[in-house]
Design a protein around this motif. Structure first.
Motif, PDB file in Angstrom:
ATOM      1  N   ALA A 149       1.073  -1.182   0.136  1.00  0.00           N
ATOM      2  CA  ALA A 149      -0.158   0.459  -0.019  1.00  0.00           C
ATOM      3  C   ALA A 149       1.195   1.178   0.274  1.00  0.00           C
ATOM      4  O   ALA A 149       0.327   2.340  -0.820  1.00  0.00           O
ATOM      5  N   VAL A 150       1.899   0.998   0.763  1.00  0.00           N
ATOM      6  CA  VAL A 150       3.194   2.277   1.005  1.00  0.00           C
ATOM      7  C   VAL A 150       3.754   2.334  -0.287  1.00  0.00           C
ATOM      8  O   VAL A 150       3.735   4.295  -0.811  1.00  0.00           O
ATOM      9  N   VAL A 151       4.162   1.845  -1.807  1.00  0.00           N
ATOM     10  CA  VAL A 151       4.722   1.971  -2.779  1.00  0.00           C
ATOM     11  C   VAL A 151       3.538   2.459  -3.338  1.00  0.00           C
ATOM     12  O   VAL A 151       3.965   2.920  -4.761  1.00  0.00           O
ATOM     13  N   ALA A 152       2.304   1.424  -3.474  1.00  0.00           N
ATOM     14  CA  ALA A 152       0.685   1.336  -4.241  1.00  0.00           C
ATOM     15  C   ALA A 152       0.260   2.948  -4.383  1.00  0.00           C
ATOM     16  O   ALA A 152       0.373   3.942  -5.249  1.00  0.00           O
ATOM     17  N   ALA A 153       0.950   3.648  -2.852  1.00  0.00           N
ATOM     18  CA  ALA A 153       0.520   4.940  -2.859  1.00  0.00           C
ATOM     19  C   ALA A 153       0.961   6.902  -3.660  1.00  0.00           C
ATOM     20  O   ALA A 153       1.265   7.875  -4.150  1.00  0.00           O
ATOM     21  N   ASP A 154       2.770   5.935  -3.666  1.00  0.00           N
ATOM     22  CA  ASP A 154       3.856   6.784  -4.112  1.00  0.00           C
ATOM     23  C   ASP A 154       3.801   7.013  -5.431  1.00  0.00           C
ATOM     24  O   ASP A 154       4.486   7.816  -6.065  1.00  0.00           O
ATOM     25  N   LEU A 155       3.484   5.322  -6.116  1.00  0.00           N
ATOM     26  CA  LEU A 155       3.449   5.508  -7.101  1.00  0.00           C
ATOM     27  C   LEU A 155       2.105   6.117  -7.943  1.00  0.00           C
ATOM     28  O   LEU A 155       1.802   6.957  -8.883  1.00  0.00           O
ATOM     29  N   ALA A 156       1.022   6.159  -7.309  1.00  0.00           N
ATOM     30  CA  ALA A 156      -0.044   6.965  -7.834  1.00  0.00           C
ATOM     31  C   ALA A 156       0.212   8.491  -7.888  1.00  0.00           C
ATOM     32  O   ALA A 156      -0.476   8.733  -8.234  1.00  0.00           O
ATOM     33  N   ALA A 157       1.670   8.757  -6.594  1.00  0.00           N
ATOM     34  CA  ALA A 157       1.529  10.180  -6.650  1.00  0.00           C
ATOM     35  C   ALA A 157       2.753  10.403  -7.994  1.00  0.00           C
ATOM     36  O   ALA A 157       2.241  12.049  -8.178  1.00  0.00           O
ATOM     37  N   VAL A 158       2.828   9.483  -8.438  1.00  0.00           N
ATOM     38  CA  VAL A 158       3.712  10.248 -10.168  1.00  0.00           C
ATOM     39  C   VAL A 158       2.379  10.242 -10.665  1.00  0.00           C
ATOM     40  O   VAL A 158       2.069  11.246 -12.021  1.00  0.00           O
ATOM     41  N   ALA A 159       1.213   9.761 -11.361  1.00  0.00           N
ATOM     42  CA  ALA A 159       0.049   9.807 -11.935  1.00  0.00           C
ATOM     43  C   ALA A 159      -0.240  10.660 -11.526  1.00  0.00           C
ATOM     44  O   ALA A 159      -1.134  11.843 -12.383  1.00  0.00           O
ATOM     45  N   ALA A 160      -0.484  11.320 -10.967  1.00  0.00           N
ATOM     46  CA  ALA A 160      -1.564  12.144 -10.300  1.00  0.00           C
ATOM     47  C   ALA A 160      -0.846  13.925 -10.332  1.00  0.00           C
ATOM     48  O   ALA A 160      -1.361  14.538 -10.788  1.00  0.00           O
ATOM     49  N   ALA A 161       0.343  13.711 -10.211  1.00  0.00           N
ATOM     50  CA  ALA A 161       1.192  14.824 -11.007  1.00  0.00           C
ATOM     51  C   ALA A 161       1.133  15.108 -12.057  1.00  0.00           C
ATOM     52  O   ALA A 161       0.867  15.768 -12.537  1.00  0.00           O
ATOM     53  N   GLY A 162       1.224  14.074 -12.520  1.00  0.00           N
ATOM     54  CA  GLY A 162       1.016  14.104 -14.407  1.00  0.00           C
ATOM     55  C   GLY A 162      -0.191  14.945 -14.622  1.00  0.00           C
ATOM     56  O   GLY A 162      -0.537  15.302 -15.626  1.00  0.00           O
ATOM     57  N   ARG A 163      -1.515  13.910 -14.124  1.00  0.00           N
ATOM     58  CA  ARG A 163      -2.531  14.308 -14.328  1.00  0.00           C
ATOM     59  C   ARG A 163      -3.146  16.304 -13.704  1.00  0.00           C
ATOM     60  O   ARG A 163      -4.011  16.760 -13.999  1.00  0.00           O
ATOM     61  N   ALA A 164      -2.644  16.232 -12.771  1.00  0.00           N
ATOM     62  CA  ALA A 164      -2.738  18.144 -12.610  1.00  0.00           C
ATOM     63  C   ALA A 164      -2.094  18.699 -13.026  1.00  0.00           C
ATOM     64  O   ALA A 164      -3.134  19.707 -13.506  1.00  0.00           O
ATOM     65  N   LEU A 165      -1.195  18.789 -13.492  1.00  0.00           N
ATOM     66  CA  LEU A 165      -0.504  19.244 -15.024  1.00  0.00           C
ATOM     67  C   LEU A 165      -1.372  19.145 -16.258  1.00  0.00           C
ATOM     68  O   LEU A 165      -1.375  20.295 -16.498  1.00  0.00           O
ATOM     69  N   LEU A 166      -1.437  17.967 -16.487  1.00  0.00           N
ATOM     70  CA  LEU A 166      -2.233  17.969 -17.685  1.00  0.00           C
ATOM     71  C   LEU A 166      -4.082  18.815 -17.662  1.00  0.00           C
ATOM     72  O   LEU A 166      -3.674  19.725 -18.895  1.00  0.00           O
ATOM     73  N   GLY A 167      -4.578  19.255 -16.691  1.00  0.00           N
ATOM     74  CA  GLY A 167      -5.765  19.499 -16.680  1.00  0.00           C
ATOM     75  C   GLY A 167      -6.011  21.107 -16.698  1.00  0.00           C
ATOM     76  O   GLY A 167      -6.396  21.661 -16.980  1.00  0.00           O
ATOM     77  N   GLU A 168      -3.708  21.713 -15.970  1.00  0.00           N
ATOM     78  CA  GLU A 168      -3.843  23.325 -16.331  1.00  0.00           C
ATOM     79  C   GLU A 168      -3.633  23.048 -17.888  1.00  0.00           C
ATOM     80  O   GLU A 168      -3.637  24.265 -18.289  1.00  0.00           O
ATOM     81  N   SER A 169      -2.347  22.489 -18.417  1.00  0.00           N
ATOM     82  CA  SER A 169      -2.122  22.867 -19.707  1.00  0.00           C
ATOM     83  C   SER A 169      -3.042  22.500 -20.752  1.00  0.00           C
ATOM     84  O   SER A 169      -3.436  23.348 -21.465  1.00  0.00           O
ATOM     85  N   ARG A 170      -4.151  21.264 -20.553  1.00  0.00           N
ATOM     86  CA  ARG A 170      -5.003  21.307 -21.748  1.00  0.00           C
ATOM     87  C   ARG A 170      -6.117  20.461 -20.387  1.00  0.00           C
ATOM     88  O   ARG A 170      -6.916  19.762 -20.494  1.00  0.00           O
ATOM     89  N   PRO A 171      -7.202  22.319 -20.213  1.00  0.00           N
ATOM     90  CA  PRO A 171      -8.348  21.917 -19.764  1.00  0.00           C
ATOM     91  C   PRO A 171      -9.400  21.335 -19.777  1.00  0.00           C
ATOM     92  O   PRO A 171     -10.528  21.134 -19.394  1.00  0.00           O
ATOM     93  N   GLU A 172      -9.165  21.193 -21.899  1.00  0.00           N
ATOM     94  CA  GLU A 172     -10.272  20.724 -22.655  1.00  0.00           C
ATOM     95  C   GLU A 172     -10.429  19.385 -22.120  1.00  0.00           C
ATOM     96  O   GLU A 172     -11.218  18.365 -22.523  1.00  0.00           O
ATOM     97  N   LEU A 173      -9.541  18.728 -21.576  1.00  0.00           N
ATOM     98  CA  LEU A 173      -9.271  17.750 -21.441  1.00  0.00           C
ATOM     99  C   LEU A 173     -10.187  16.969 -20.374  1.00  0.00           C
ATOM    100  O   LEU A 173     -10.209  17.319 -19.406  1.00  0.00           O
ATOM    101  N   ASP A 174     -10.947  15.539 -20.677  1.00  0.00           N
ATOM    102  CA  ASP A 174     -11.897  14.998 -19.185  1.00  0.00           C
ATOM    103  C   ASP A 174     -10.829  14.198 -18.479  1.00  0.00           C
ATOM    104  O   ASP A 174      -9.551  13.746 -19.133  1.00  0.00           O
TER     105      ASP A 174
END
Length: 427
Positions: A149-174
């Motif tokens: 669970a600890v490792v999964a949370a760390d890896l999820a942080a990478v994907a979450a950072a990407g999603r957050a920046l994608l949302g700022e860069s490309r707000p049209e994406l769902d």
């Protein structure tokens, strides 16, 4: 940003002599100092062994031998093999999470500056830890639930950072599309742990960065569309096929080391475990048979695709579509192929690796004929990266999620292989 794995020279330093040294009176035995980072060296060496041979394929004695240590000395640092495994898995997870954190000055950066920083940090961490990456990719299932669970949370942080920046860069994406793209970028970086294509670190980083950027910018087809073709039903009279099918399903769910011949016999409806030996010599032979099937399916498609296509690019596009369709039809087999290769008997593993190399080489030739900017090694890198993407997205989304359909996965493969400038123009 330096996120290099702790390591260094694994040999013992020579004893000094004279003032400030460790040599005593004339003729006395020199005193050998322990390296200050010995514990870290042990963890990294163990991670590399686990990545190459699997958690269950490595013993404490083998790890000690890699470092020219006695088993007794190794146990002074780590009380068990699991303690070693856990230490390095948690370290690698923490490295991944750390790569997504921005420095204080990032508050004034543009989205593009933060995107560049994120790519550089994540790629730098991946390259620095390349020889250990497969530990998390394929051996993480053997962590205890709390550690997993600890490792999964760390890896999820990478994907979450990407999603957050994608949302700022490309707000049209769902949100689902941002998740697919962020997961694809994560796969591009981590896939370098699956192969040994040798490239200078700068070139490797540049190619990974270009692939990540192409995915970041790409326009995916609409969600939905047909799912993968269903795997053909196995007639009950084809006992050897039933055994193979149920074995792969069990290996996928529990891991090869945790499945017995008796488990397979029960799942296949056989009266006794010995009935399996009418068709397969051992559990390892069963695993090898599944792998040969997966490798042969990829090999068999190459000749007809090249013969029927008007260009190398068209042939490679056909192979991409066939690869994605095959993966969607047999998700369990494609996962097991990557995760359990270390458990195939050594002689058969060499043959399977040879087939895999030849398949990648043929794809890479087609790609190099299409893109003059790639060296043969760079073309092989992108082939490995694109193929790993299919397995990673399959693990994350399965075969029935419309946000990660066959059409979208094939498009992402083409983006990685051909680059964002040419992917949409490929016939």
């Amino acid at each position: 940003m330096s996120i290099a794995a702790a390591g260094g020279n694994s040999g013992e330093p020579a004893a000094d002599s004279g003032i400030g040294g460790t040599r005593g009176p004339a003729g006395a035995r020199p005193v050998r100092r322990r390296p200050r980072d010995r514990r870290a060296q042990i963890a990294v060496a163990a991670a590399e062994a686990f990545s190459a041979l699997g958690y269950h394929g490595v013993s404490m004695e083998e790890i000690a031998a890699r470092l020219s240590l006695s088993s007794t000395a190794l146990y002074r640092h780590y009380p068990s093999k699991y303690a070693l495994f856990r230490t390095e898995a948690l370290r690698l997870g923490a490295v991944c999470a750390a790569a997504t954190r921005f420095p204080p000055e990032a508050a004034g950066w543009s989205v593009e500056q933060r995107r560049r920083h994120l790519f550089d940090a994540v790629i730098g961490a991946g390259i620095a830890n390349r020889r250990s990456t497969a530990l998390l990719r394929w051996q993480g299932r053997y962590l205890e639930p709390e550690d997993r669970a600890v490792v999964a949370a760390d890896l999820a942080a990478v994907a979450a950072a990407g999603r957050a920046l994608l949302g700022e860069s490309r707000p049209e994406l769902d949100e689902p599309t941002k998740t697919v793209l962020a997961q694809s970028i994560q796969s591009i970086v981590s896939s370098i742990g699956d192969h040994h294509v040798a490239l200078p670190a700068r070139v490797l980083a540049d190619r990974l960065r270009a692939a990540c950027l192409a995915v970041w910018r790409c326009e995916l087809p609409p969600p939905g569309g047909p799912h993968g073709r269903p795997a053909p039903a196995v007639p009950p009279t084809f006992t050897h096929e039933l055994v193979l099918k149920h074995a792969v399903a069990l290996f996928h769910e529990y891991g090869y080391p945790h499945v017995s011949v008796e488990d397979i016999a029960v799942a296949a409806g056989l009266p006794t475990p010995s009935a399996i030996y009418r068709f397969y010599h051992s559990k390892g032979d069963l695993l090898a048979a599944a792998f040969r099937r997966a490798a042969d399916q990829v090999s068999a498609a190459i000749g007809p695709a090249v013969a029927a296509a008007p260009s190398p690019a068209a042939a490679l596009t056909t192979l991409v579509d066939l690869f994605v369709a095959g993966s969607f039809a047999e998700r369990e087999l494609t996962f097991v192929y990557y995760a359990e290769i270390s458990n195939v008997p050594s002689d058969q593993r060499k043959r399977l690796r040879a087939i895999q190399r030849l398949n990648v080489e043929e794809w890479a030739k087609l790609l190099a004929a299409t893109r003059s900017d790639l060296t043969p090694a760079e073309a092989r890198l992108l082939v490995h990266t694109a193929q790993a993407l299919v397995i990673d997205l399959g693990r994350r989304f399965g075969s029935d999620d419309p946000t990660c359909s066959r059409q979208r996965v094939a498009h992402l493969m083409r983006i990685i292989l051909f680059g964002d400038a040419t992917a949409d123009a490929v016939p």
